[in-house]
Write a protein that holds these residues in place. Structure first.
Motif, PDB file in Angstrom:
ATOM      1  N   ALA A 218      43.719  44.781  10.627  1.00 35.49           N
ATOM      2  CA  ALA A 218      44.141  44.548  11.816  1.00 35.49           C
ATOM      3  C   ALA A 218      44.597  43.402  12.085  1.00 35.49           C
ATOM      4  O   ALA A 218      45.112  42.781  13.395  1.00 35.49           O
ATOM      5  N   ALA A 219      44.884  42.068  11.238  1.00 38.29           N
ATOM      6  CA  ALA A 219      45.430  41.021  11.380  1.00 38.29           C
ATOM      7  C   ALA A 219      46.817  40.818  12.180  1.00 38.29           C
ATOM      8  O   ALA A 219      46.962  40.163  12.944  1.00 38.29           O
ATOM      9  N   LYS A 220      47.649  41.625  11.619  1.00 35.20           N
ATOM     10  CA  LYS A 220      48.947  41.930  12.153  1.00 35.20           C
ATOM     11  C   LYS A 220      48.747  42.137  14.018  1.00 35.20           C
ATOM     12  O   LYS A 220      49.724  41.385  14.594  1.00 35.20           O
ATOM     13  N   ARG A 221      47.931  42.976  14.229  1.00 38.27           N
ATOM     14  CA  ARG A 221      48.073  43.404  15.582  1.00 38.27           C
ATOM     15  C   ARG A 221      47.298  42.344  16.340  1.00 38.27           C
ATOM     16  O   ARG A 221      47.660  41.880  17.385  1.00 38.27           O
ATOM     17  N   LEU A 222      46.067  41.814  15.884  1.00 38.02           N
ATOM     18  CA  LEU A 222      45.278  40.862  16.531  1.00 38.02           C
ATOM     19  C   LEU A 222      46.301  39.551  16.757  1.00 38.02           C
ATOM     20  O   LEU A 222      45.966  38.829  17.611  1.00 38.02           O
ATOM     21  N   GLY A 223      46.899  39.213  15.559  1.00 33.26           N
ATOM     22  CA  GLY A 223      47.661  38.085  15.436  1.00 33.26           C
ATOM     23  C   GLY A 223      48.898  37.841  16.665  1.00 33.26           C
ATOM     24  O   GLY A 223      49.559  36.945  17.091  1.00 33.26           O
ATOM     25  N   ARG A 224      49.138  39.167  17.301  1.00 37.12           N
ATOM     26  CA  ARG A 224      50.215  38.980  18.424  1.00 37.12           C
ATOM     27  C   ARG A 224      49.568  38.765  19.682  1.00 37.12           C
ATOM     28  O   ARG A 224      50.538  38.146  20.581  1.00 37.12           O
TER      29      ARG A 224
ATOM     30  N   LEU B 117      41.052  35.385  13.988  1.00 33.86           N
ATOM     31  CA  LEU B 117      41.716  34.784  12.835  1.00 33.86           C
ATOM     32  C   LEU B 117      41.746  33.327  12.626  1.00 33.86           C
ATOM     33  O   LEU B 117      42.440  32.997  11.817  1.00 33.86           O
ATOM     34  N   GLY B 118      40.996  32.597  13.461  1.00 32.00           N
ATOM     35  CA  GLY B 118      41.058  31.133  13.246  1.00 32.00           C
ATOM     36  C   GLY B 118      42.100  30.587  13.723  1.00 32.00           C
ATOM     37  O   GLY B 118      42.714  29.384  13.162  1.00 32.00           O
ATOM     38  N   GLY B 119      43.250  31.023  14.456  1.00 32.19           N
ATOM     39  CA  GLY B 119      44.689  30.836  14.655  1.00 32.19           C
ATOM     40  C   GLY B 119      45.575  30.767  13.655  1.00 32.19           C
ATOM     41  O   GLY B 119      46.445  30.318  13.724  1.00 32.19           O
ATOM     42  N   THR B 120      45.312  31.371  12.386  1.00 28.81           N
ATOM     43  CA  THR B 120      46.029  31.527  11.261  1.00 28.81           C
ATOM     44  C   THR B 120      46.829  32.728  11.184  1.00 28.81           C
ATOM     45  O   THR B 120      47.424  32.734  10.269  1.00 28.81           O
TER      46      THR B 120
ATOM     47  N   SER C  62      40.774  50.764  16.865  1.00 29.56           N
ATOM     48  CA  SER C  62      40.127  49.787  16.011  1.00 29.56           C
ATOM     49  C   SER C  62      40.456  48.274  16.939  1.00 29.56           C
ATOM     50  O   SER C  62      41.718  48.144  16.997  1.00 29.56           O
ATOM     51  N   PHE C  63      39.555  47.574  17.199  1.00 35.62           N
ATOM     52  CA  PHE C  63      39.677  46.285  18.000  1.00 35.62           C
ATOM     53  C   PHE C  63      40.288  46.805  19.232  1.00 35.62           C
ATOM     54  O   PHE C  63      41.051  45.649  19.978  1.00 35.62           O
ATOM     55  N   GLY C  64      40.264  47.915  19.857  1.00 34.08           N
ATOM     56  CA  GLY C  64      40.781  48.180  21.389  1.00 34.08           C
ATOM     57  C   GLY C  64      42.204  48.078  21.498  1.00 34.08           C
ATOM     58  O   GLY C  64      42.919  48.401  20.638  1.00 34.08           O
ATOM     59  N   SER C  65      42.529  47.276  22.349  1.00 26.76           N
ATOM     60  CA  SER C  65      43.797  46.751  22.799  1.00 26.76           C
ATOM     61  C   SER C  65      44.434  45.949  22.008  1.00 26.76           C
ATOM     62  O   SER C  65      45.647  45.428  21.870  1.00 26.76           O
ATOM     63  N   GLY C  66      43.531  45.023  21.470  1.00 27.87           N
ATOM     64  CA  GLY C  66      43.912  43.836  20.459  1.00 27.87           C
ATOM     65  C   GLY C  66      43.969  42.598  21.450  1.00 27.87           C
ATOM     66  O   GLY C  66      44.454  41.713  20.846  1.00 27.87           O
ATOM     67  N   ILE C  67      43.531  42.761  22.617  1.00 32.05           N
ATOM     68  CA  ILE C  67      43.630  41.500  23.628  1.00 32.05           C
ATOM     69  C   ILE C  67      42.446  41.087  24.044  1.00 32.05           C
ATOM     70  O   ILE C  67      41.306  41.595  24.414  1.00 32.05           O
ATOM     71  N   VAL C  68      42.124  39.911  23.604  1.00 34.75           N
ATOM     72  CA  VAL C  68      40.717  38.993  23.896  1.00 34.75           C
ATOM     73  C   VAL C  68      41.131  38.406  25.347  1.00 34.75           C
ATOM     74  O   VAL C  68      42.037  37.744  25.523  1.00 34.75           O
ATOM     75  N   VAL C  69      40.091  38.696  26.383  1.00 36.62           N
ATOM     76  CA  VAL C  69      40.293  37.768  27.572  1.00 36.62           C
ATOM     77  C   VAL C  69      40.150  36.463  27.567  1.00 36.62           C
ATOM     78  O   VAL C  69      38.907  36.200  26.812  1.00 36.62           O
ATOM     79  N   PRO C  70      40.685  35.541  27.754  1.00 39.66           N
ATOM     80  CA  PRO C  70      40.316  34.247  27.566  1.00 39.66           C
ATOM     81  C   PRO C  70      39.250  33.552  27.995  1.00 39.66           C
ATOM     82  O   PRO C  70      38.921  33.832  29.093  1.00 39.66           O
ATOM     83  N   GLY C  71      38.518  32.817  27.330  1.00 39.35           N
ATOM     84  CA  GLY C  71      37.118  32.081  27.859  1.00 39.35           C
ATOM     85  C   GLY C  71      35.780  33.241  27.860  1.00 39.35           C
ATOM     86  O   GLY C  71      34.682  32.670  28.003  1.00 39.35           O
TER      87      GLY C  71
END
Length: 577
Positions: A191-197, A206-209, A410-419
């Protein structure tokens, strides 16, 4: 019986078994890791789940004297930390509980809800087509989360331990970290490509990488730990009000979403009457709407009940023909009648009645497939008087829990709510963005499941209990989107009709048909001769490397607990005491 099952378990333990992985909740490649799966037997308590650390967190509650509900809540919170592709605090699901002392079953609906500003055509482009990016990968795709409310409700009503105790394992895992196991590494890599967006998802996972952390890396989630602590300290208000709610509302506003603080504060988990059915002397208790699972598992079982399927042979062409045709009929009904029971009338009694199913059974030909385009939803007037994860728990007191919850993909929308450290669900896609057209899982859905403010989207999640001679016998369920229903049904048929052990019933190859598209998916392991016979009978077959579900179950037999975590994906674990 117990000695026979112990011997069979020994054979499984000492034999190599392929462990299968799936890259996405919608289906992915089968990966052979050459690992061995070890089933478990115990007499005091058991948690059968998709991830080791979370299963052990649940077992720790049993060892503290807690009950199955305490263990289920601890497992759920821990999965939000250790299985982020599906475990969650910003999703929703269903919990089915058997209470031993009262000898009754309770179904807790903590499914997500559409925000008050949601509208029927909110995911349509100007030309009337579905805007998939908005429906899948935007903040608008998120329904009001129900997981935290549902888990707190279950604990307050039926648990014995306090919230601080059951949440501490999850907080420790998030705050102190844990070594990245192979399964999590593979999930993140796929899922790295989608999470990376998403900038925040990239930072958190992904540690910002843009690259998945290596196996064995210490993985800490301090923002998620802080979010969990707010729930620990303030309960419902620690998530649905205050800082967490403000962070969610801010992210919605920034991304053009429609959910706000009032939506969050208004959410409530509710209890519903489960769907009940029978099959050859067994009693089945399963998920009611807004899940379609209980209705359609019941339909498929009842459609098959008159046939001598055990004489046909397991996974024979004759048996699979009947199974496929029954699946088609059930999913056709799903497209028309199922939705939120608080917003639309659902004829459950009719859909599962013998007169109705007898008439539907007339559409099943003995030796030829009926094209899906000919099969329509049944006429109920004559008779009426949708990444997910699952675990099952049994305790020493006789209580049983079967729980399925999700953030959809998998990993839902791929969006993490900041904080917050948490992923948003994209459950709004489980509504019919455009009635009559397929969603992200290819399911065609009707007007009964159209987007509507305050509604709960239709689901395929199917936590199920089976009773034998009036006593709990099996607790089961599965992830897998539209494939959940067929995975659970085949596991139950393997146990009830083909008298398999739990391990055999879980590991046997499965098939799946959901009416539309008119294609039967078959897992590796189905005989090529059988497939050719089915094709000659005009079945359209898709030989697939994707898995059909991941069933995690417990079975109670002669005072012993038998646990089995589906080997189709790596990382499953049965924690025993």
């Amino acid at each position: 019986m117990r000695l026979t099952r112990l011997f069979l378990a020994f054979l499984i333990i000492t034999s190599p078994m392929r462990s299968l992985a799936q890259s996405e909740s919608q289906g992915g490649p089968l990966i052979d890791y050459g690992t061995r799966f070890i089933p478990a037997i115990a007499s005091r308590g058991m948690v059968s789940g998709p991830e080791k650390l979370a299963s052990e967190a649940g077992l720790a509650m049993l060892k503290k004297g807690g009950n199955a509900i305490d263990a289920a809540v601890a497992t759920s919170f821990a999965l939000a930390v250790t299985l982020p592709r599906a475990g969650n605090i910003a999703g929703g699901g269903f919990m089915l509980v058997h209470l031993a002392d009262a000898n009754e079953q309770v179904f807790i609906d903590y499914r997500e809800m559409a925000p008050a500003a949601a509208s029927r055509d909110m995911f349509l482009n100007e030309d009337g087509t579905v805007n998939k990016r908005k429906a899948y990968n935007s903040v608008s795709a998120a329904g009001i989360p129900g997981t935290v409310a549902g888990l707190i409700h279950a604990l307050e009503q039926y648990g014995t331990l306090d919230l601080k105790t059951v949440m501490q394992p999850a907080i420790d895992l998030a705050e102190n970290g844990f070594a990245v196991p192979a399964a999590l590494h593979l999930n993140l890599r796929s899922a790295a490509k989608r999470l990376g967006r998403n900038e925040e998802a990239n930072r958190v996972y992904l540690g910002g990488t843009g690259t998945a952390p290596a196996m064995g890396t210490l993985f800490k989630q301090p923002d998620l730990a802080a979010t969990l602590k707010r729930v620990r300290d303030k309960g419902f208000d620690g998530f649905y009000k205050g800082k967490t709610a403000a962070l969610i509302a801010a992210e919605m506003q920034r991304g053009g979403g429609v959910m706000n603080a009032d939506d969050l504060a208004s959410y409530r988990a509710i209890e519903r009457k489960p769907v009940r059915a029978s099959f050859r002397g067994y009693d089945i208790v399963s998920a009611p709407p807004p899940s379609s699972g209980g209705v359609h598992v019941s339909q498929i079982l009842k459609l098959l009940e008159p046939y001598p399927i055990e004489d046909m042979g397991h996974n024979s062409a004759a048996y699979l023909h009947l199974l496929i045709e029954s699946m088609k009929l059930a999913y056709a009904d799903r497209s028309e009648y199922l939705g939120d029971p608080d917003r639309t009338t659902i004829p459950i009694a009719t859909l599962t009645s013998e007169p109705y199913l007898e008439k539907r059974r007339e559409l099943i030909k003995d030796d030829e497939a009926t094209p899906s385009e000919i099969i329509k939803p049944g006429d109920v007037d004559d008779y009426e008087s949708t990444e997910t994860t699952h675990f099952s728990v049994v305790d020493q007191f006789g209580n049983v829990v079967t729980n399925t919850y999700t953030i959809n993909f998998s990993f839902g929308s791929g969006i993490v709510v900041p904080g917050t450290g948490m992923l948003l669900n994209n459950e709004m896609d489980d509504f019919a963005a455009k009635p009559g057209f397929p969603n992200g899982y290819g399911l065609v859905q009707g007007e009964a499941n159209a987007v509507s403010a305050g509604s709960r989207p239709l689901s395929s999640m199917t936590p199920t209990l089976v009773f034998k001679e009036g006593k709990p016998w099996v607790a089961t369920g599965s992830p897998g989107g539209s494939r959940i229903i067929t995975a659970v049904t085949q596991t139950l048929l393997n146990l009830m009709a083909f008298d398999m052990t739990l391990g055999m019933a879980t590991s046997s190859p499965r098939i799946h048909h959901q009416w539309m598209p008119d294609m039967a998916m078959v897992e590796p392991g189905i005989s090529e001769d059988t497939i050719r016979i089915l094709e000659k009978s005009k079945h359209k077959i898709l030989r697939s490397n994707s898995t059909i579900g991941r069933v995690n179950s417990v079975q109670i037999e002669d005072g012993w607990f038998y646990g089995y975590a589906d080997p189709r994906r790596p990382g499953g674990h049965v924690a025993t005491w």
